[in-house]
Write an enzyme that holds these catalytic residues in place. Structure first.
Site, PDB file in Angstrom:
ATOM      1  N   VAL A 178     -31.190  -7.086 -32.646  1.00  0.00           N
ATOM      2  CA  VAL A 178     -32.399  -6.270 -32.481  1.00  0.00           C
ATOM      3  C   VAL A 178     -32.116  -4.783 -32.333  1.00  0.00           C
ATOM      4  O   VAL A 178     -33.049  -3.984 -32.294  1.00  0.00           O
ATOM      5  CB  VAL A 178     -33.231  -6.747 -31.264  1.00  0.00           C
ATOM      6  CG1 VAL A 178     -33.809  -8.122 -31.522  1.00  0.00           C
ATOM      7  CG2 VAL A 178     -32.412  -6.720 -29.983  1.00  0.00           C
ATOM      8  N   TYR A 179     -30.862  -4.392 -32.231  1.00  0.00           N
ATOM      9  CA  TYR A 179     -30.560  -2.968 -32.126  1.00  0.00           C
ATOM     10  C   TYR A 179     -30.917  -2.292 -33.445  1.00  0.00           C
ATOM     11  O   TYR A 179     -30.356  -2.616 -34.501  1.00  0.00           O
ATOM     12  CB  TYR A 179     -29.090  -2.735 -31.793  1.00  0.00           C
ATOM     13  CG  TYR A 179     -28.662  -3.194 -30.412  1.00  0.00           C
ATOM     14  CD1 TYR A 179     -29.583  -3.606 -29.454  1.00  0.00           C
ATOM     15  CD2 TYR A 179     -27.314  -3.221 -30.054  1.00  0.00           C
ATOM     16  CE1 TYR A 179     -29.189  -4.024 -28.201  1.00  0.00           C
ATOM     17  CE2 TYR A 179     -26.906  -3.635 -28.789  1.00  0.00           C
ATOM     18  CZ  TYR A 179     -27.850  -4.043 -27.871  1.00  0.00           C
ATOM     19  OH  TYR A 179     -27.441  -4.459 -26.621  1.00  0.00           O
ATOM     20  N   ALA A 180     -31.856  -1.367 -33.369  1.00  0.00           N
ATOM     21  CA  ALA A 180     -32.371  -0.683 -34.562  1.00  0.00           C
ATOM     22  C   ALA A 180     -32.832  -1.700 -35.612  1.00  0.00           C
ATOM     23  O   ALA A 180     -32.682  -1.474 -36.811  1.00  0.00           O
ATOM     24  CB  ALA A 180     -31.333   0.269 -35.156  1.00  0.00           C
ATOM     25  N   GLY A 222     -31.612  -4.461 -36.533  1.00  0.00           N
ATOM     26  CA  GLY A 222     -30.500  -4.880 -37.379  1.00  0.00           C
ATOM     27  C   GLY A 222     -29.690  -3.729 -37.934  1.00  0.00           C
ATOM     28  O   GLY A 222     -28.611  -3.928 -38.499  1.00  0.00           O
TER      29      GLY A 222
END
Length: 327
Positions: A52-54, A56
């Site tokens: 979920v960071y950015a 993907g």
């Protein structure tokens, strides 16, 4: 940089990890490359990310640097799955979702395995045994070498660990990732004792108290800081209270006495706590990261460590203390 085993496993990681939560959003490819080079030059190996960071983007950005900048074999890549952008359901620990998320992570990372795959958070709507079965399948299929959890409270971690060790063939948990710093010692009540008892290594996120322990907020909120950001302001604000100020003042005083920086004092304290395998560092620039990595030359004197322990001590009373004398 020294290497440590993650819990009671054969997986060795650098005792400082590199976090990528802002990669692909606030950190572009050029800055990410600079950070990774500085980290690897210092002997770092553990790079932590999440699907979920950015959305993907952090995983994809890391893939652009693998092999081009560093051989895949020299990195210990940890990623997570289970957080979902659903207004009605923040976490999805179902077997189907987790395995689909793992496949998507591997595609973005451009690799056929991750060294450590972690469930991002506990899902109360999915039976725990189903969530844990996804971890078994990830290892048995070769898509993950080791597995762990993140943001599990004490009873959840103890239950998950016991389940995995109760039947031969299940994969024991190698690590748990939790927020831990001088400003946030809540895991010492139950999570850390459970991890120590089960031989699970701790990766400490936000080890600098969301940036507050660098002392940059002592005299106000810098306009270019996370505290001034509409995205992260609410994330930083809880530690800008009176208790936080007392702890930061103590860290700054210790730094003055040791001719070092508050950042390095706070980081040395958390790095050397019992049960901690590695703090996970997040930085906006390679210069910031370089300053943090210099902590490798610092070990806190016992008297300073004890003073910081005292001023930051959480309130743990019943049932943590022995109350038998009252009866």
């Amino acid at each position: 940089m020294q290497q440590r085993h993650l819990g009671r496993t054969g997986l060795r990681v650098s005792r400082l990890g590199l976090g990528t939560m802002t990669w692909g959003r606030d950190v572009d490819e050029h800055d990410a490359a600079d950070q990774l080079k500085v980290f690897m030059d210092a002997g770092g190996t553990l790079v932590d990310t999440a699907d979920v960071y950015a959305d993907g983007g952090a995983e994809y950005l890391l893939s652009r640097l693998i092999d081009d900048l560093v051989p895949r074999s020299e990195l210990v890549i940890a990623t997570k799955a289970g957080s979902v952008p659903d207004r009605d359901r923040r976490f999805d620990g179902s077997r189907g979702h987790l395995l689909r998320a793992l496949d998507a992570s591997l595609a973005r990372l451009g690799t056929d395995y991750v060294d450590l795959w972690q469930v991002h958070a506990f899902d109360p709507d999915t039976p725990m045994e189903e969530t844990l079965h996804a971890l078994d399948l990830a290892v048995s299929s070769g898509r993950a070498r080791y597995v762990g959890v993140s943001n599990y409270c004490g009873w959840q971690l103890a239950k998950a660990s016991t389940w995995q060790r109760s039947v031969p063939g299940r994969v024991p948990l190698a690590g748990t990732q939790m927020e831990y710093s001088l400003l946030q010692r809540g895991i010492e009540r139950e999570v850390l004792p459970a991890a120590l008892d089960a031989g699970i290594g701790l990766l400490a996120s936000s080890p600098l108290g969301r940036g507050v322990l660098t002392a940059k907020y002592r005299h106000g909120t810098p306009p270019d800081s996370r505290g001034a950001s509409p995205t992260f302001g609410a994330f930083v604000h809880p530690y800008l209270d009176e208790r936080g100020r007392r702890i930061v003042d103590a860290v700054a005083t210790a730094a003055d006495g040791l001719a070092t920086t508050p950042l390095q004092v706070a980081l040395a304290w958390i790095r050397d706590r019992e049960g901690v395998t590695a703090p996970v560092l997040g930085a906006r620039t390679a210069t910031q990261l370089q300053a943090a990595l210099q902590v490798e030359s610092l070990t806190l004197p016992t008297e300073i460590r004890n003073a910081l322990d005292d001023i930051s001590a959480p309130v743990h009373v019943y049932p943590d203390q022995n109350w038998t004398a009252l009866y």
